[in-house]
Every structure is written in structure tokens, then in C-alpha cells.
Design an enzyme around this catalytic site. Structure first.
Site, mmCIF file in Angstrom:
data_model
loop_
_atom_site.group_PDB
_atom_site.id
_atom_site.type_symbol
_atom_site.label_atom_id
_atom_site.label_comp_id
_atom_site.label_asym_id
_atom_site.label_seq_id
_atom_site.Cartn_x
_atom_site.Cartn_y
_atom_site.Cartn_z
ATOM 1 N N ARG A 175 0.667 -1.233 0.053
ATOM 2 C CA ARG A 175 0.061 -0.050 0.010
ATOM 3 C C ARG A 175 0.778 1.257 0.000
ATOM 4 O O ARG A 175 0.495 2.316 0.698
ATOM 5 C CB ARG A 175 -1.143 0.113 1.118
ATOM 6 C CG ARG A 175 -1.760 -1.074 1.114
ATOM 7 C CD ARG A 175 -2.689 -1.267 -0.132
ATOM 8 N NE ARG A 175 -3.661 -2.495 0.019
ATOM 9 C CZ ARG A 175 -3.098 -3.682 -0.783
ATOM 10 N NH1 ARG A 175 -2.334 -3.720 -1.362
ATOM 11 N NH2 ARG A 175 -4.137 -4.560 -0.682
ATOM 12 N N SER A 225 -11.512 -1.243 2.393
ATOM 13 C CA SER A 225 -10.811 -1.597 3.616
ATOM 14 C C SER A 225 -10.449 -0.557 4.361
ATOM 15 O O SER A 225 -9.764 0.406 3.861
ATOM 16 C CB SER A 225 -9.828 -2.379 3.233
ATOM 17 O OG SER A 225 -10.284 -3.899 2.620
ATOM 18 N N GLU A 295 -6.044 2.507 6.259
ATOM 19 C CA GLU A 295 -5.686 2.373 4.858
ATOM 20 C C GLU A 295 -6.270 3.757 4.168
ATOM 21 O O GLU A 295 -5.442 4.175 2.970
ATOM 22 C CB GLU A 295 -6.084 0.882 4.306
ATOM 23 C CG GLU A 295 -5.665 0.935 2.564
ATOM 24 C CD GLU A 295 -5.959 -0.494 2.394
ATOM 25 O OE1 GLU A 295 -6.824 -0.482 1.266
ATOM 26 O OE2 GLU A 295 -5.525 -1.398 2.921
#
Length: 299
Positions: A175, A225, A295
Site C-alpha cells: 500500500r 478496507s 488504509e
């Protein structure tokens, strides 16, 4: 302060919205107004807008389709450049290479690749984001990541100057990319894919999409998410083990279907979501000794 920026955007044929309610531009359906929201239609237009912003000492916020962000209730007292449908061209470059503008959505990219019997992007089918956003955060799912298929990323700096990164310059990790902590604006991405039987590609795409529908709360607004996967654990499992499924603050709730998602049950505010994130972090840290890192991007 913004008059010149607005004039440049309009002169380049871009859509400009004043006091744009970001709840209409984000997948979470929350967020206050942005003073100026610009939807560009070309790299040249973006370059000119960035030059105008730089001249006025204004640092714009760059968004894709608002699918991985939480905009605060106070809104954004500045300029938002939103890469959307007006900046979404996809083209085949030959030799298994596909080029997509930053505003192209991932579903369209995956379908385009399928038309040319090109494999490698199946994992991205169903991820609700744009090409630029996916490259920015090295989006991934089901064992695949952007780093596996991205060859070159083209960008502009805040002065409107063009450049590109490839290979190790992209600094891809979980990420993360070189763009996360930079002021560079992604304009397009070139993907290098492999040839495969179209039936095999289609079957993978359908399988991944069906898994998403079965496991994820796609019938409620969310930002995907909520937390990154902590090393050695799964965020959703930790949250569920702490008994937080269904826990809510206002209309923001931990999904009953997948505890890794916070959903908007109808009238959630950004403060509701942020309070819920904080409660989850404290609970999981206290019970499991694991600190969950968001996230989603908080603006």
C-alpha cells in the site's frame, strides 16, 4: 485568490464547481464542501492548472473517484483536482502494453485488457478506484498488486512539469509507492501484461468479483478496507475477535458482513467515522496488542 486558477481551468475546457459537497464525490458519501473542485480533461489542462496554483501559492488536493478517502465535515478550504470520467482514456500500445489515464476506473481497464486477451489485472476487477489512485497506493487483492503489472507511471510536478518513474523509482511496497509522500500528480500509467486465453481471464475476473460480492458490504457506502493489514494478522479478524462487528457511532458502523469495513448506514458524518476508527484502534491495541493503521486517506 482562486480567480486566476478558475479562469485557467475554464479556459482549458475543464468543469469547475464552487463549494462542491464532497459527500457527492466520495464513495463514503460523507464530507463537507470543497471551495473549488476542478475536473480536468487533458494533461495539458492539468499542467496549466498546476502552474496557476503554484503561482498563487495554492497546493491542490488530487483525488481519483474518492473511493479511498474520508473528507472531514469541515470540508476543504482550497482547490481539489478530481481525475474522473473526463480524464479516463485507455489505449493499446502494442507488445502487451496498455496505457490508461489516471481517471480511468479499474473495472474499465480490466475489461479493456480482456478485449485484447491480456492477463495480469484480473485481481483489480471490482476494486472501486481509478488507475491513478491504484498506482498511488499500490492497490492489491487476491495475491496481486499494481507493482506486478505497472511498467511506467507518468506524472506532473506542482510547477506543471512532466516526468515519469519506472522500475525501482516507483518504490512499490505494501500500500505504498514513491508518490505517497511526494507532491507529484499521476497523469497516466503504462501496464505490461501477458497474453492468455480470454476464457481463462474472464473466469478469473468473475471469480474475484463474486468473492467480493459474497464477502464485502457492497450495498452500503464505504471507503473499502478501513485498515492496512498488520504484519502477521488480518485487520478484519482482529476487529471481529474484539466483538466489534456491528458496533456503531452515529450512522457509522463496523460491517456485520466484514469487520474490516466501516460503512455509512445512511447519515454518517466524518466525525462519526473518525471516532469509530479511534475506538477500534484503542480496543484492538488494548485487547490484542496490535496497532491498526488506517488504509483510507483522511483529508
Amino acid at each position: 485568490m482562486y480567480e486566476n486558477i478558475i479562469a485557467v481551468a475554464k479556459n482549458n475546457g475543464c468543469s469547475v464547481t464552487m463549494d462542491a459537497q464532497m459527500s457527492k464525490y466520495t464513495s463514503f458519501k460523507i464530507g463537507g464542501p470543497a471551495k473549488v473542485l476542478i475536473e480536468p480533461n487533458s494533461v495539458d489542462a492539468i499542467s496549466e492548472i498546476l502552474k496557476a496554483c503554484y503561482k498563487e501559492n495554492v497546493k491542490p488536493i488530487i483525488l481519483g473517484n474518492g473511493s479511498n478517502v474520508i473528507v472531514r465535515d469541515e470540508g476543504i478550504n482550497g482547490v481539489v483536482i478530481m481525475m474522473g470520467s473526463a480524464f479516463s482514456k485507455i489505449e493499446y500500445c502494442g507488445n502487451n502494453m496498455v496505457k490508461a489515464q489516471a481517471g480511468a476506473n479499474l473495472a474499465s481497464l480490466c475489461k479493456f485488457a480482456l478485449e485484447y486477451n491480456l492477463s495480469g489485472l484480473e485481481f483489480a476487477y471490482g476494486i472501486p478506484g481509478t488507475v491513478g489512485g491504484a498506482a498511488f497506493m499500490n492497490a492489491g487483492a487476491y495475491g496481486g498488486e499494481m507493482k506486478d503489472v505497472v511498467m511506467v507511471v507518468n506524472h506532473l510536478n506542482l510547477k506543471g512539469e512532466r516526468g515519469s518513474f519506472q522500475g525501482s523509482q516507483l518504490d512499490f511496497s505494501y500500500r505504498h509507492s514513491a508518490y505517497v509522500n511526494s507532491d507529484l500528480v499521476i497523469t497516466s500509467v503504462i501496464f505490461y501484461l501477458s497474453t492468455e486465453n480470454p476464457d481463462g481471464i474472464k473466469n478469473k475476473m468473475d471469480d474475484f468479483l463474486n468473492r467480493r460480492k459474497a464477502k464485502q458490504p457492497l450495498d452500503f457506502p464505504s471507503a473499502g478496507s478501513t485498515f492496512k493489514r498488520p504484519e502477521g494478522y488480518f485487520a478484519g479478524a482482529l476487529i471481529e475477535e474484539c466483538g466489534l462487528k456491528g458496533y456503531s457511532v452515529g450512522d457509522a458502523a463496523v460491517s456485520e458482513k466484514h469487520a474490516g469495513f466501516i460503512i455509512n448506514k445512511g447519515n454518517a458524518t466524518a466525525n462519526d467515522v473518525l471516532s469509530l476508527i479511534e475506538h477500534i484502534q484503542k480496543t484492538v491495541s488494548s485487547s490484542k496488542g496490535v496497532l491498526l493503521e488506517p488504509e483510507v486517506r483522511i483529508i
